[in-house]
Write an enzyme that holds these catalytic residues in place. Structure first.
Site, PDB file in Angstrom:
ATOM      1  N   CYS A  58       0.933  -1.339  -0.018  1.00 50.58           N
ATOM      2  CA  CYS A  58      -0.148  -0.166   0.081  1.00 50.58           C
ATOM      3  C   CYS A  58       0.819   1.360  -0.009  1.00 50.58           C
ATOM      4  O   CYS A  58       2.098   1.036  -0.205  1.00 50.58           O
ATOM      5  CB  CYS A  58      -1.075  -0.029   1.151  1.00 50.58           C
ATOM      6  SG  CYS A  58      -0.283  -0.012   2.919  1.00 50.58           S
TER       7      CYS A  58
HETATM    8  O1  LIG Z   1      -0.952   3.517   2.942  1.00 52.94           O
HETATM    9  C1  LIG Z   1      -1.761   3.207   2.925  1.00 52.94           C
HETATM   10  C2  LIG Z   1      -2.632   2.762   4.155  1.00 52.94           C
HETATM   11  O2  LIG Z   1      -1.393   2.537   5.150  1.00 52.94           O
HETATM   12  C3  LIG Z   1      -3.004   3.330   1.818  1.00 52.94           C
HETATM   13  O3  LIG Z   1      -2.559   2.878   0.497  1.00 52.94           O
HETATM   14  C4  LIG Z   1      -3.204   4.898   1.751  1.00 52.94           C
HETATM   15  O4  LIG Z   1      -3.743   5.518   3.074  1.00 52.94           O
HETATM   16  C5  LIG Z   1      -4.160   5.272   0.511  1.00 52.94           C
HETATM   17  O5  LIG Z   1      -5.377   4.671   0.925  1.00 52.94           O
HETATM   18  P1  LIG Z   1      -6.911   5.336   0.411  1.00 52.94           P
HETATM   19  O6  LIG Z   1      -6.489   5.221  -1.131  1.00 52.94           O
HETATM   20  O7  LIG Z   1      -7.786   4.004   0.639  1.00 52.94           O
HETATM   21  O8  LIG Z   1      -6.989   6.510   1.028  1.00 52.94           O
END
Ligand SMILES: O=C(CO)[C@H](O)[C@H](O)COP(=O)(O)O
Length: 139
Positions: A58
């Site tokens: 992520c």
């Molecule tokens: O690094 C992450 C979690 O640790 C996610 O990738 C980041 O917060 C983006 O998530 P979203 O697109 O659901 O907002």
């Protein structure tokens, strides 16, 4: 080797890791853009025996690592360089590798993944500590 892979976003780094995983084994793609579901989905694939190891990505790597670690039996480790990945396998018997898709260059992410997959068994000297980790799942 069966490998469960999940990423909540796609870029050059995730594509490089996925290509490498496909060279190393059969990849079970866990697809959802919700990072908690993704981490837990990869974790479940590992503890249910559908995968030997998991790789989660992520933006930070931390959210998917935390989510994977909520699944009893998962030992997910966030790694950003090969030494961390290798020793997470050796000393922690890590069964899920977590990486940031934003902060690792593609070649570094592949090196980290390689180091993780190349270590196939934990250091026997760590057996007691690893058993204690398992005990924590049962408390
Ligand atoms: O690094 C992450 C979690 O640790 C996610 O990738 C980041 O917060 C983006 O998530 P979203 O697109 O659901 O907002």
């Amino acid at each position: 080797m069966q490998i469960a892979f999940g990423s909540d976003d796609e870029n050059e780094t995730t594509r490089a890791v996925l290509d490498h995983l496909r060279e190393r084994g059969d990849v079970d793609l866990i697809e959802t853009d919700s990072w908690p579901d993704l981490g837990a989905g990869v974790g479940r694939a590992v503890v249910e025996g559908r995968a030997d190891v998991g790789v989660v990505m992520c933006w930070t790597g931390t959210g998917t690592a935390i989510a994977a670690n909520k699944v009893p039996g998962v030992r997910a480790a966030l790694a950003w360089e090969p030494w961390i990945a290798r020793n997470a396998r050796l000393w922690n018997d890590a069964n899920v590798l977590a990486m940031s898709l934003k902060r690792l260059a593609p070649d570094v992410a592949v090196e980290v993944t390689e180091a993780f997959l190349d270590e196939t068994a934990p250091d026997p000297e760590e057996a007691d500590a690893i058993r204690r980790l398992g005990d924590l799942d049962r408390r």
